[in-house]
Design a protein around this motif. Structure first.
Motif, PDB file in Angstrom:
ATOM      1  N   GLU A  75       2.008   9.078  -6.492  1.00  0.00           N
ATOM      2  CA  GLU A  75       2.192  10.404  -6.045  1.00  0.00           C
ATOM      3  C   GLU A  75       3.519  10.766  -6.983  1.00  0.00           C
ATOM      4  O   GLU A  75       3.453  11.866  -7.615  1.00  0.00           O
ATOM      5  N   PHE A 128       6.882   9.756   1.285  1.00  0.00           N
ATOM      6  CA  PHE A 128       7.043   8.755   2.439  1.00  0.00           C
ATOM      7  C   PHE A 128       6.758   9.560   3.643  1.00  0.00           C
ATOM      8  O   PHE A 128       5.899   8.970   4.463  1.00  0.00           O
ATOM      9  N   GLN A 173       4.652  12.204   3.781  1.00  0.00           N
ATOM     10  CA  GLN A 173       3.343  12.476   3.854  1.00  0.00           C
ATOM     11  C   GLN A 173       2.550  11.131   4.070  1.00  0.00           C
ATOM     12  O   GLN A 173       1.428  11.239   4.740  1.00  0.00           O
ATOM     13  N   LEU A 174       3.142  10.177   3.433  1.00  0.00           N
ATOM     14  CA  LEU A 174       2.210   8.469   3.838  1.00  0.00           C
ATOM     15  C   LEU A 174       2.388   8.308   5.168  1.00  0.00           C
ATOM     16  O   LEU A 174       1.406   7.994   5.551  1.00  0.00           O
ATOM     17  N   ARG A 175       3.326   8.631   5.902  1.00  0.00           N
ATOM     18  CA  ARG A 175       3.570   8.318   7.404  1.00  0.00           C
ATOM     19  C   ARG A 175       2.438   9.238   7.935  1.00  0.00           C
ATOM     20  O   ARG A 175       1.703   8.728   8.940  1.00  0.00           O
ATOM     21  N   THR A 191       0.718  -1.195  -0.140  1.00  0.00           N
ATOM     22  CA  THR A 191      -0.003   0.041   0.046  1.00  0.00           C
ATOM     23  C   THR A 191       0.972   1.284   0.039  1.00  0.00           C
ATOM     24  O   THR A 191       0.767   2.143  -0.790  1.00  0.00           O
ATOM     25  N   LEU A 192       1.768   1.184   0.823  1.00  0.00           N
ATOM     26  CA  LEU A 192       2.694   2.632   0.968  1.00  0.00           C
ATOM     27  C   LEU A 192       3.507   2.666  -0.357  1.00  0.00           C
ATOM     28  O   LEU A 192       3.688   3.851  -0.918  1.00  0.00           O
ATOM     29  N   ARG A 198      -0.286  10.404   6.835  1.00  0.00           N
ATOM     30  CA  ARG A 198      -1.638   9.823   6.510  1.00  0.00           C
ATOM     31  C   ARG A 198      -1.914   8.812   7.651  1.00  0.00           C
ATOM     32  O   ARG A 198      -3.026   8.702   7.965  1.00  0.00           O
ATOM     33  N   TRP A 199      -0.995   7.725   7.515  1.00  0.00           N
ATOM     34  CA  TRP A 199      -1.102   6.662   8.559  1.00  0.00           C
ATOM     35  C   TRP A 199      -1.554   7.242   9.935  1.00  0.00           C
ATOM     36  O   TRP A 199      -2.479   6.759  10.646  1.00  0.00           O
ATOM     37  N   ASP A 218       1.243   3.908  -3.206  1.00  0.00           N
ATOM     38  CA  ASP A 218       0.765   5.230  -2.935  1.00  0.00           C
ATOM     39  C   ASP A 218       1.888   6.166  -3.268  1.00  0.00           C
ATOM     40  O   ASP A 218       1.772   7.207  -4.077  1.00  0.00           O
ATOM     41  N   LEU A 219       3.194   5.593  -3.110  1.00  0.00           N
ATOM     42  CA  LEU A 219       4.202   6.260  -3.601  1.00  0.00           C
ATOM     43  C   LEU A 219       4.420   6.838  -4.941  1.00  0.00           C
ATOM     44  O   LEU A 219       4.680   7.719  -5.318  1.00  0.00           O
TER      45      LEU A 219
END
Length: 158
Positions: free
Chosen positions: A31, A116, A118-120, A23-24, A122-123, A27-28
């Motif tokens: 983007e 990464f 930004q994804l962190r 998933t990460l 989001r989590w 999503d990376l």
């Protein structure tokens, strides 16, 4: 003999970890494509990291990735064609050719790091910052200390 809860069989843990990783990474790359790097693939990130800031040879790159020199060379050829890597003479040894990241490759790495983060975030917004931090702490407890191993391409294929 160890027992597991019926709704939490042992095989589910690695699948959930892989799904989180996937998933990460998906999503990376979605983007990165929006930010001008549509051709970057997950393997490319391992390669760019393994090349490092000073560059490396194809032989050393293969060793770092756990793949043959030929497999590393093929991936380097692709990344050279895409403008992420370049081949150059080694200033310390004229017999050696170095593989180095180009400005485009370094841009991809910089953008990856920012995405990464930004994804962190989001989590953390979904699970809570304390739970994400606890998850990271728990994974550090059960994984080897040499966290950043680049040989995943070879490991997956081996």
């Amino acid at each position: 003999m160890a027992t597991t809860e019926p709704d939490r069989p042992g095989f589910l843990l690695p699948l959930l970890l892989l799904a989180g990783f996937r998933t990460l990474i998906d999503d990376l790359h979605a983007e990165l494509a929006r930010q001008g790097h549509p051709e970057l693939r997950p393997l490319h990130g391992f390669v760019l990291q393994a090349v490092g800031g000073d560059g490396t040879t194809a032989t050393e790159l293969g060793q770092r990735l756990g793949v043959s020199k030929q497999a590393a060379g093929k991936t380097v050829d692709r990344l050279v064609a895409l403008g992420y890597l370049e081949r150059a003479d080694d200033p310390r040894d004229a017999r050696r050719k170095l593989v180095r990241a180009t400005p485009h490759g370094l841009d991809g790495l910089r953008r990856s790091a920012a995405v990464f983060d930004q994804l962190r975030q989001r989590w953390a917004a979904t699970l809570g910052p304390d739970r994400v931090a606890a998850l990271e702490d728990d994974l550090r407890t059960v994984t080897p200390t040499n966290l950043f191993r680049l040989d995943a391409p070879g490991w997956f294929g081996g």
